[in-house]
Design an enzyme around this catalytic site. Sequence first.
Site, PDB file in Angstrom:
ATOM      1  N   HIS A  37       0.821  -1.218   0.000  1.00 50.97           N
ATOM      2  CA  HIS A  37       0.000   0.000   0.000  1.00 50.97           C
ATOM      3  C   HIS A  37       0.853   1.266   0.000  1.00 50.97           C
ATOM      4  CE1 HIS A  37      -4.100  -1.627   0.337  1.00 50.97           C
ATOM      5  NE2 HIS A  37      -3.534  -2.616   0.996  1.00 50.97           N
ATOM      6  N   ASP A  39       2.727   1.947  -3.090  1.00 49.43           N
ATOM      7  CA  ASP A  39       2.992   2.311  -4.486  1.00 49.43           C
ATOM      8  C   ASP A  39       2.144   3.508  -4.909  1.00 49.43           C
ATOM      9  OD1 ASP A  39       0.689   0.721  -4.424  1.00 49.43           O
ATOM     10  OD2 ASP A  39       1.146  -0.292  -6.327  1.00 49.43           O
ATOM     11  N   GLY A 122      -7.913 -13.522  -6.896  1.00 50.20           N
ATOM     12  CA  GLY A 122      -8.173 -13.224  -5.502  1.00 50.20           C
ATOM     13  C   GLY A 122      -7.144 -13.771  -4.538  1.00 50.20           C
ATOM     14  N   GLY A 124      -4.015 -12.573  -4.317  1.00 48.57           N
ATOM     15  CA  GLY A 124      -3.030 -11.548  -3.989  1.00 48.57           C
ATOM     16  C   GLY A 124      -1.743 -11.662  -4.775  1.00 48.57           C
ATOM     17  N   LEU A 125      -1.778 -12.363  -5.922  1.00 50.30           N
ATOM     18  CA  LEU A 125      -0.571 -12.576  -6.720  1.00 50.30           C
ATOM     19  C   LEU A 125      -0.629 -11.838  -8.060  1.00 50.30           C
ATOM     20  CD1 LEU A 125      -0.041 -16.385  -6.022  1.00 50.30           C
ATOM     21  CD2 LEU A 125       0.965 -14.428  -4.832  1.00 50.30           C
ATOM     22  N   SER A 126      -1.489 -10.848  -8.135  1.00 48.29           N
ATOM     23  CA  SER A 126      -1.566  -9.964  -9.305  1.00 48.29           C
ATOM     24  C   SER A 126      -2.032 -10.661 -10.562  1.00 48.29           C
ATOM     25  CB  SER A 126      -0.219  -9.264  -9.563  1.00 48.29           C
ATOM     26  OG  SER A 126       0.102  -8.422  -8.495  1.00 48.29           O
ATOM     27  N   ASP A 172       2.313  -3.622  -9.331  1.00 52.90           N
ATOM     28  CA  ASP A 172       2.008  -4.928  -9.899  1.00 52.90           C
ATOM     29  C   ASP A 172       2.359  -4.995 -11.371  1.00 52.90           C
ATOM     30  OD1 ASP A 172       1.023  -5.378  -7.403  1.00 52.90           O
ATOM     31  OD2 ASP A 172      -1.073  -5.625  -8.010  1.00 52.90           O
TER      32      ASP A 172
END
Length: 360
Positions: A37, A39, A122, A124-126, A172
């Site tokens: 949080h 970037d 979903g 969290g790995l882009s 990301d």
Amino acid sequence: MSETLIHEAARRFTATFGDLPAGTVFVPGRVNLIGEHVDYNDGLVLPMTVREGTAVSWARADHAHISIRAADLGESDHFASSEPPRPHDTSWRSYVRGMVAELGLPADAGVDMLVHGNLPRGSGLSSSASFCVALGRALNDALGLGLDAISLAKAAQRTEHEWAGVACGIMDQVAVAAGNAGRALLLDCRDLAMQQFALPPDWAVAIVDSGVTRGLVDGEYNSRREQCEKAARKLGLASLRDADRGSLDNANLSALEYKRALHVVDEITRVRRASEAIAASDLEAMTCVLREGHVSLRDLFEVSVPLVDRLVEAVDDILKERGAARMTGAGFGGSIVVVLERAALPELQQALDRPVRPVF
């Protein structure tokens, strides 16, 4: 793993379109070691690519349309490149149409594409960044657009903003477009300066999925960004990148704004500390950074959830001083990242009640 995905995408392309693809591109997902949080606050981040990702097979076509098959969903789309996208529609079609719009393709562009990926949404790995940049690379190759990795990353970010309604930062997209396997990417999100760090060979990095699927467009992610921007305005700054603890203590911030801003200020410092720990092969220092980072995300930024917290605690209890875990990604579920002694990886895989997927 990427070779298998590429081969399967090409096979499915042939089965779908009746001919061999002219090319296939692969774009990995990413895991963020530290720098969450920050970037969109112009801060520093330290992501690295993962083995899973998105493959897109492509071929030029004699029709003036973009024709695409999402093999994993069993769905297709067919539209003229001049056809307007559908703003703030979070379906996969909106990402495709958004990338086509942001790349500014010729009105008569005709390309057949097939998408095949193995990044769970979903987690969290882009997955969305991987999807968008892979689409961009395929269209770039097919139409000879001559775009570099950063241009594709920026187009993917604009797609998230304009067509999916997610006010994300640039981490990301740059990580999946420009990162290299086995290296941590120190990225300055203000000027996009980059430095790659090879991880010590006796370290391992692994991902554990919490099983809680997170979403970003339910308002929580965007509200965190708004809170940070409001705090920066009260401080008279363009972004929280330029804040420090002293300026926070002397500002008229609400209790909530103070917590959000304090996380950002300290998290940027943690990124610097983590980069130094990697360069010095100092796992003890890296362990401290990860544990502090998770506590900050849990207590100050309030983006963790109880199941993720319990999973982090379980991993830390198993590893002791041999490594540490923290939530990774935007939060509200998804995966945790673990940095640990390579020799301790088999024990963690045996002791934990869910799959541990090595990244490095």
